[in-house]
Design a protein around this motif. Structure first.
Motif, PDB file in Angstrom:
ATOM      1  N   GLU A  86     -22.554  68.344  53.768  1.00  0.00           N
ATOM      2  CA  GLU A  86     -21.174  68.504  53.310  1.00  0.00           C
ATOM      3  C   GLU A  86     -20.746  67.229  52.554  1.00  0.00           C
ATOM      4  OE1 GLU A  86     -19.361  71.496  55.046  1.00  0.00           O
ATOM      5  OE2 GLU A  86     -20.778  73.373  54.400  1.00  0.00           O
ATOM      6  N   LYS A 149     -11.823  72.451  48.093  1.00  0.00           N
ATOM      7  CA  LYS A 149     -12.930  73.555  47.541  1.00  0.00           C
ATOM      8  C   LYS A 149     -13.299  74.943  47.685  1.00  0.00           C
ATOM      9  CE  LYS A 149     -16.851  69.869  48.483  1.00  0.00           C
ATOM     10  NZ  LYS A 149     -16.261  68.257  48.515  1.00  0.00           N
ATOM     11  N   ASP A 150     -13.835  75.049  46.210  1.00  0.00           N
ATOM     12  CA  ASP A 150     -13.609  76.748  46.745  1.00  0.00           C
ATOM     13  C   ASP A 150     -14.025  77.481  48.185  1.00  0.00           C
ATOM     14  OD1 ASP A 150     -14.143  80.176  46.320  1.00  0.00           O
ATOM     15  OD2 ASP A 150     -14.104  79.583  44.528  1.00  0.00           O
ATOM     16  N   ASP A 153     -18.037  78.908  47.046  1.00  0.00           N
ATOM     17  CA  ASP A 153     -18.875  77.962  47.158  1.00  0.00           C
ATOM     18  C   ASP A 153     -20.059  78.093  47.435  1.00  0.00           C
ATOM     19  OD1 ASP A 153     -17.226  77.751  44.291  1.00  0.00           O
ATOM     20  OD2 ASP A 153     -17.308  75.381  44.722  1.00  0.00           O
ATOM     21  N   ASP A 154     -20.800  78.322  48.933  1.00  0.00           N
ATOM     22  CA  ASP A 154     -21.621  77.936  49.033  1.00  0.00           C
ATOM     23  C   ASP A 154     -22.392  79.603  49.429  1.00  0.00           C
ATOM     24  OD1 ASP A 154     -21.353  75.171  49.644  1.00  0.00           O
ATOM     25  OD2 ASP A 154     -20.808  74.888  51.483  1.00  0.00           O
ATOM     26  N   SER A 216     -26.265  77.067  46.840  1.00  0.00           N
ATOM     27  CA  SER A 216     -24.588  77.084  46.560  1.00  0.00           C
ATOM     28  C   SER A 216     -24.352  77.878  45.485  1.00  0.00           C
ATOM     29  CB  SER A 216     -24.408  75.711  46.261  1.00  0.00           C
ATOM     30  OG  SER A 216     -24.177  75.247  47.149  1.00  0.00           O
ATOM     31  N   SER A 219     -20.645  78.854  43.265  1.00  0.00           N
ATOM     32  CA  SER A 219     -20.436  77.145  42.865  1.00  0.00           C
ATOM     33  C   SER A 219     -20.415  77.497  41.996  1.00  0.00           C
ATOM     34  CB  SER A 219     -20.586  76.067  43.768  1.00  0.00           C
ATOM     35  OG  SER A 219     -21.627  76.328  43.268  1.00  0.00           O
ATOM     36  N   GLN A 393     -12.046  70.576  37.419  1.00  0.00           N
ATOM     37  CA  GLN A 393     -11.995  69.513  38.405  1.00  0.00           C
ATOM     38  C   GLN A 393     -10.660  68.439  37.708  1.00  0.00           C
ATOM     39  OE1 GLN A 393     -15.542  67.149  38.614  1.00  0.00           O
ATOM     40  NE2 GLN A 393     -15.962  67.988  40.398  1.00  0.00           N
TER      41      GLN A 393
END
Length: 407
Positions: A86, A149-150, A153-154, A216, A219, A393
């Motif tokens: 990560e 980050k969300d 997402d993973d 992910s 995501s 983003q």
């Protein structure tokens, strides 16, 4: 938002101004500093501290990969590898950025010491010009990499496609969406299994639920959540009239008991015979499970497995994902409302795309862009996801800029 996160945006303006000051039109008139002090001009103390902390953590995790105790514990080893991966891109980008700073300092120093050697001065000048755009690219990469980050997402997902308005044509369209997603997931190497399905009378599906596992998954697939609309002439239409039908896609992050607490008193569970193909056990034994969550009214019927216990486990997994998705959607709606986001709510009522068969066009309403219908039907939806990620983003960077300006 944490101060360290807000400081990410400072990187762009500080780096630009520092480089401009460091690379003045007349290099001979510039003052010098060491590479480390030059770097500090581009990145403030808070940002430098955060990047160094990430780097130290990454190196510590790398060392742990050689620890016999970690190697002996497969679960711990996987966690260490995941944590390390990560931060790997951030560390590599940061290291490259620091190396460029040192190269820039060396080129400037060479220019200063070249004296009357025109060839040497020109070589140093060309090196400086080559470094600058590389630094600009890295600045943007670092800003994006350090954005919050969300947290989902993973995660793996439960994907539900439900036919909407349009009768049999809506069922067929739901089946078309399922085919597209399966093609896309296959190219990414994801594991897909059908949890529940209700076939349409004339083909397609009234409702279908998939479990998707991979790298992910959420995501990327989260950008498919919402209402999909199709405009085409149905196969059953004798006069060639164009009909409009819809299907709703829900993308639910997989979760467990830690994420969702369900009171057994809130559940009403009954069993029944599954029916259909599958042998005597399926048809004569009550293997199917009908689960009702009384507070929300969510009802789940699970008939896929050949044992009642497995069907109950699947039904509970689907219920937890649905409940988690409800809370997650509520949080995201509040967050996007606060940000004034134009990306879209990701809610099930939001119309995200229209597929026009006559014009062979797929229109994404969030992006304001059209794509060839053949691209979508072929499962090539990755570019659409990339555009959505870039837009999200961009909005986050804009928000950071506004917050920084207000400080």
């Amino acid at each position: 938002m944490m101060k360290s996160q807000r400081c990410a945006l400072v990187l762009a303006t500080l780096v630009v101004s520092a480089v401009q000051a460091f690379l003045s039109p007349d290099p001979a008139s510039s003052s010098y500093s060491s590479p480390s002090s030059a770097l500090s001009m581009a990145i403030d103390e808070s940002m430098m501290s955060r990047l160094e902390n990430i780097r130290r953590s990454y190196l510590a995790l790398t060392e742990r990969l050689g620890d016999p105790d970690v190697i002996a514990d497969s679960n711990l080893l996987m966690k260490v590898m995941k944590d390390r991966s990560e931060s790997e891109e951030v560390v590599n980008t940061y290291e490259t950025y620091k190396q460029l700073e040192e190269d820039l300092f060396g080129a400037r120093e060479l220019f200063q010491e070249s004296g009357d050697d025109a060839e040497l001065r020109e070589m140093a000048r060309e090196e400086i010009k080559a470094i600058e755009p590389q630094m600009d690219d890295l600045e943007e990469q670092i800003k994006v990499l350090l954005l919050p980050k969300d947290p989902n997402d993973d995660r793996n997902i439960m994907l539900e496609i439900r036919a909407g308005t349009g009768g049999s044509e809506a069922n067929i369209f739901a089946g078309d969406l399922l085919d597209v997603y399966r093609k896309y997931m296959t190219t990414l190497g994801w594991q897909v299994s059908t949890i529940d399905s209700s076939p349409g009378d004339d083909g397609g599906y009234k409702n279908v639920v998939l479990e998707v596992k991979g790298d992910s998954v959420y995501s990327r697939m989260k950008w498919e959540a919402g209402v999909h609309r199709v405009q085409r002439v149905p196969a059953t239409e004798s006069q060639g009239r164009v009909h409009t039908s819809t299907a709703t896609v829900a993308i639910m992050p997989e979760c467990d008991e830690v994420d969702v607490n369900i009171d057994p008193k809130d559940l009403e569970i009954s069993t029944m015979r599954s029916g259909g193909a599958g042998g005597q056990n399926v048809n004569k034994v009550e293997t199917a499970v009908d689960l009702l969550h009384k507070p929300t009214g969510i009802r789940i019927k699970c008939t896929q497995e050949r044992s009642q216990l497995k069907n109950k486990d699947l039904a509970m997994k689907m219920l937890m994902s649905k409940l988690y998705d409800i809370e997650n959607e509520k949080r995201e709606m509040e967050e996007r409302a606060r940000r004034g986001s134009q990306v879209g709510s990701g809610g099930r009522s939001e119309k995200i795309r229209t597929y026009n068969w006559k014009d062979s066009r797929c229109s994404d309403h969030r992006l304001g862009q059209n794509y060839p219908l053949s691209q979508f039907l072929g499962g090539d939806i990755g570019p659409m996801h990339d555009e959505m990620i870039a837009m999200d983003q961009e909005e986050k960077l804009k928000e950071l800029s506004q917050e920084q300006a207000a400080v």
